[in-house]
Design an enzyme around this catalytic site. Structure first.
Site, PDB file in Angstrom:
ATOM      1  N   CYS A  77       0.834  -1.212   0.000  1.00 25.22           N
ATOM      2  CA  CYS A  77       0.000   0.000   0.000  1.00 25.22           C
ATOM      3  C   CYS A  77       0.865   1.257   0.000  1.00 25.22           C
ATOM      4  O   CYS A  77       1.779   1.384   0.818  1.00 25.22           O
ATOM      5  CB  CYS A  77      -0.911  -0.022   1.223  1.00 25.22           C
ATOM      6  SG  CYS A  77      -1.926   1.448   1.405  1.00 25.22           S
ATOM      7  N   CYS A  83      -0.634   5.910   7.126  1.00 25.20           N
ATOM      8  CA  CYS A  83      -1.887   5.401   7.671  1.00 25.20           C
ATOM      9  C   CYS A  83      -1.629   4.574   8.925  1.00 25.20           C
ATOM     10  O   CYS A  83      -0.619   3.886   9.025  1.00 25.20           O
ATOM     11  CB  CYS A  83      -2.586   4.548   6.613  1.00 25.20           C
ATOM     12  SG  CYS A  83      -4.065   3.718   7.188  1.00 25.20           S
ATOM     13  N   CYS A  86      -2.214  -0.440   9.458  1.00 30.88           N
ATOM     14  CA  CYS A  86      -1.299  -1.596   9.465  1.00 30.88           C
ATOM     15  C   CYS A  86       0.026  -1.187  10.114  1.00 30.88           C
ATOM     16  O   CYS A  86       0.392  -0.024  10.107  1.00 30.88           O
ATOM     17  CB  CYS A  86      -0.993  -2.068   8.046  1.00 30.88           C
ATOM     18  SG  CYS A  86      -2.417  -2.595   7.097  1.00 30.88           S
ATOM     19  N   CYS A 166      -7.732   0.087   0.203  1.00 30.89           N
ATOM     20  CA  CYS A 166      -7.124  -0.522   1.384  1.00 30.89           C
ATOM     21  C   CYS A 166      -7.009  -2.019   1.128  1.00 30.89           C
ATOM     22  O   CYS A 166      -7.958  -2.639   0.640  1.00 30.89           O
ATOM     23  CB  CYS A 166      -7.990  -0.255   2.615  1.00 30.89           C
ATOM     24  SG  CYS A 166      -7.458  -1.173   4.074  1.00 30.89           S
ATOM     25  N   GLN A 290     -17.022 -11.414  14.646  1.00 31.34           N
ATOM     26  CA  GLN A 290     -15.572 -11.440  14.407  1.00 31.34           C
ATOM     27  C   GLN A 290     -15.232 -10.833  13.047  1.00 31.34           C
ATOM     28  O   GLN A 290     -15.908 -11.078  12.051  1.00 31.34           O
ATOM     29  CB  GLN A 290     -15.056 -12.881  14.469  1.00 31.34           C
ATOM     30  CG  GLN A 290     -15.032 -13.463  15.874  1.00 31.34           C
ATOM     31  CD  GLN A 290     -13.858 -12.996  16.706  1.00 31.34           C
ATOM     32  OE1 GLN A 290     -13.096 -12.123  16.301  1.00 31.34           O
ATOM     33  NE2 GLN A 290     -13.697 -13.567  17.887  1.00 31.34           N
ATOM     34  N   TYR A 319     -17.557 -14.810  29.227  1.00 30.89           N
ATOM     35  CA  TYR A 319     -17.446 -13.752  28.214  1.00 30.89           C
ATOM     36  C   TYR A 319     -17.947 -14.282  26.859  1.00 30.89           C
ATOM     37  O   TYR A 319     -17.254 -14.198  25.854  1.00 30.89           O
ATOM     38  CB  TYR A 319     -16.007 -13.255  28.070  1.00 30.89           C
ATOM     39  CG  TYR A 319     -15.330 -12.864  29.362  1.00 30.89           C
ATOM     40  CD1 TYR A 319     -15.518 -11.612  29.931  1.00 30.89           C
ATOM     41  CD2 TYR A 319     -14.477 -13.751  30.016  1.00 30.89           C
ATOM     42  CE1 TYR A 319     -14.886 -11.254  31.115  1.00 30.89           C
ATOM     43  CE2 TYR A 319     -13.839 -13.396  31.207  1.00 30.89           C
ATOM     44  CZ  TYR A 319     -14.048 -12.147  31.746  1.00 30.89           C
ATOM     45  OH  TYR A 319     -13.421 -11.795  32.914  1.00 30.89           O
ATOM     46  N   GLU A 340     -22.391 -13.432  29.907  1.00 29.14           N
ATOM     47  CA  GLU A 340     -21.932 -12.189  29.269  1.00 29.14           C
ATOM     48  C   GLU A 340     -22.603 -11.011  29.970  1.00 29.14           C
ATOM     49  O   GLU A 340     -23.793 -11.068  30.290  1.00 29.14           O
ATOM     50  CB  GLU A 340     -22.295 -12.207  27.781  1.00 29.14           C
ATOM     51  CG  GLU A 340     -22.070 -10.901  27.039  1.00 29.14           C
ATOM     52  CD  GLU A 340     -20.629 -10.453  27.056  1.00 29.14           C
ATOM     53  OE1 GLU A 340     -20.386  -9.318  27.498  1.00 29.14           O
ATOM     54  OE2 GLU A 340     -19.752 -11.227  26.638  1.00 29.14           O
ATOM     55  N   ASP A 388     -13.004 -16.272  26.899  1.00 32.84           N
ATOM     56  CA  ASP A 388     -12.611 -15.446  25.750  1.00 32.84           C
ATOM     57  C   ASP A 388     -12.812 -13.986  26.155  1.00 32.84           C
ATOM     58  O   ASP A 388     -13.749 -13.327  25.714  1.00 32.84           O
ATOM     59  CB  ASP A 388     -13.468 -15.810  24.534  1.00 32.84           C
ATOM     60  CG  ASP A 388     -13.069 -15.020  23.285  1.00 32.84           C
ATOM     61  OD1 ASP A 388     -12.016 -14.357  23.308  1.00 32.84           O
ATOM     62  OD2 ASP A 388     -13.836 -15.055  22.303  1.00 32.84           O
ATOM     63  N   CYS A 415      -6.967 -12.269  23.015  1.00 28.51           N
ATOM     64  CA  CYS A 415      -6.614 -11.297  21.970  1.00 28.51           C
ATOM     65  C   CYS A 415      -5.453 -10.400  22.413  1.00 28.51           C
ATOM     66  O   CYS A 415      -5.085  -9.477  21.687  1.00 28.51           O
ATOM     67  CB  CYS A 415      -7.828 -10.446  21.592  1.00 28.51           C
ATOM     68  SG  CYS A 415      -8.502  -9.479  22.955  1.00 28.51           S
TER      69      CYS A 415
END
Length: 458
Positions: A77, A83, A86, A166, A290, A319, A340, A388, A415
């Site tokens: 890119c 930007c 990324c 993008c 997701q 979660y 949750e 999670d 994550c």
């Protein structure tokens, strides 16, 4: 005695890069003083200009690569350096996957104080090709010199980098962005000004079902008045056949929150559908889903494999969100209890279970650290617990409650490797041991990695 800092702001230095930082930035040392350099790669000799100096470390801007590493590659890119979307396009994809594997191991060892010698650590599951994977894109809209600007914010700023393409969002989103920009120019539709709160169009959001190919366009405006919307609907629907709904979302507040409370369906349907594995999900403008459905299937398959279910087990899913992992687990479990804190997510989870004819899943609104002990008090004892959590990780009281419940297996889906390392340390103190680690590259070209960890009772 004050520590002598060996670098000065705005001065140039040559430095050898001997490691990576948390988001893939290069790390080197000058007289044992740590310097972070975005865009530099482990194994390179580079020339930098110091941009910021702190007490224990500094930041440098890459000026020249004197000796390039073998893993350096040309970014796809042309907006990459400006930007903030990324961080790792300058690194070969194979090296990105290796970096993410090592990042996870380092966090578990350093933060969790866990000896990894007896732990099986698999190679990070990559994506082929590692492009056009995002099924949701949110683009700020502004203007510069009376010209519309649509794109991404520059790193650590609210300056919009106007883009025409993008490489990590799905391709039709690029075409929709161009059509909206042309419509704004033709009919003089004003982009949003954050300082004054004026302008008509604040954001565009585009969502796509990868398996159904359905696309939703959401136009976030400052008020209900949207001039020339008929012309926009015509140009979008005539050029992008997959669009099934166009929605106007009204957000009049001076806030960083993208979506407002009120919505008007301008054309078509207010939801799209998509699948993860065999399970179908309805997705509205505000639904959590997701971002990379292709890799999500691999992530959930790894979690299901680690759970080791035979059809006789009771499973807790802490979660649980909208129930995506719960549904995957229900295939091989006797009963799944999902917890949750967000009521809307639990409502979605129940709808998702109903439409997929899942009868062995129960969903509960509340804090996992409060509701899971209540389940145990009711005499419901889990053989398997899946967590999670969000980026901040699990509450310590929840981890202690899980350990006290004594499930044979805990599957941790993470994550953030840093909070994963911390939480694994707590579980190991509570009588558990880490057996296997599987990274999944959900966000190619960025420094993020998702991880699934198999944990057994000692």
């Amino acid at each position: 005695m004050n520590k002598v800092i060996p670098v000065e702001k705005n001065k140039d230095y040559e430095i050898y890069i001997d490691g990576f930082g948390n988001m893939g930035e290069g790390v080197g040392k000058i007289d044992n003083f740590t310097i972070f350099v975005k865009g530099a790669i482990k194994g390179e000799k580079v020339r930098i200009k110091i941009t910021k100096v702190n007490k224990n470390f500094a930041f440098g801007r890459l000026i020249e690569v004197i000796e390039a590493a073998k893993d350096r590659t040309e970014p796809t890119c042309h907006n990459y350096k400006r930007c903030g979307g990324c961080q790792m396009q300058h690194l070969s994809y194979e090296a990105q996957l290796e970096f993410k594997k090592q990042k996870v191991v380092d966090c578990i060892e350093r933060i969790g104080k866990i000896n990894m010698d007896s732990v099986i650590v698999h190679d990070t599951i990559g994506m082929n090709p590692p492009h056009y994977y995002r099924n949701k894109v949110q683009l700020p809209v502004g203007e510069k010199n009376s010209e519309p600007q649509i794109g991404f914010y520059a790193e650590r700023s609210h300056e919009i980098i106007d883009i025409d393409k993008c490489y990590i969002q799905f391709e039709a989103a690029n075409e929709i962005m161009k059509l909206v920009k042309a419509w704004m120019k033709e009919y003089k539709i004003r982009g949003y000004n954050e300082q004054t709160g004026t302008g008509t169009l604040r954001h565009i959001m585009v969502r796509r079902g990868f398996k159904t190919e359905q696309i939703m366009l959401v136009l976030v405006t400052t008020n209900e008045n949207l001039p020339h919307k008929k012309e926009l609907i015509e140009t979008i629907t005539e050029n992008i056949n997959e669009v099934t709904g166009i929605i106007q979302n009204i957000n009049s507040k001076k806030t960083n929150v993208i979506l407002g409370d009120k919505e008007i369906t301008l054309w078509g349907k207010d939801q799209i559908q998509d699948y993860i594995g065999e399970f179908k999900f309805n997705i509205s403008s505000k639904s959590f889903f997701q971002i990379n459905p292709v890799q999500t299937e691999k992530l959930y398959s790894a979690a299901l494999k680690y759970a080791g279910l035979t059809g006789k087990e009771v499973v807790f899913d802490a979660y649980c969100g909208t129930g995506t992992i719960s549904l995957f687990l229900s295939q091989n479990a006797k009963m799944v209890y999902g917890v949750e804190i967000i009521p809307e997510a639990i409502e979605n989870a129940k709808i998702n279970a109903d439409q997929n004819k899942v009868t062995n899943a129960e969903f509960i609104v509340g804090k996992s650290e409060e509701e899971i002990p209540k389940l145990i008090e009711r005499g419901i004892k889990p053989e398997v617990v899946v967590v999670d959590p969000p980026r901040k990780g699990c509450e310590k009281v929840l981890l202690e409650a899980i350990a006290n419940a004594g499930p044979r297996t805990i599957v941790y889906v993470s994550c953030d490797p840093a909070t994963l390392g911390r939480d694994l340390g707590i579980l190991c103190e509570g009588g558990y041991e880490v057996k296997e680690v599987q990274g999944v590259d959900m966000f190619p070209e960025t420094g993020h990695v998702e991880t699934v960890v198999l944990i057994h009772k000692k």
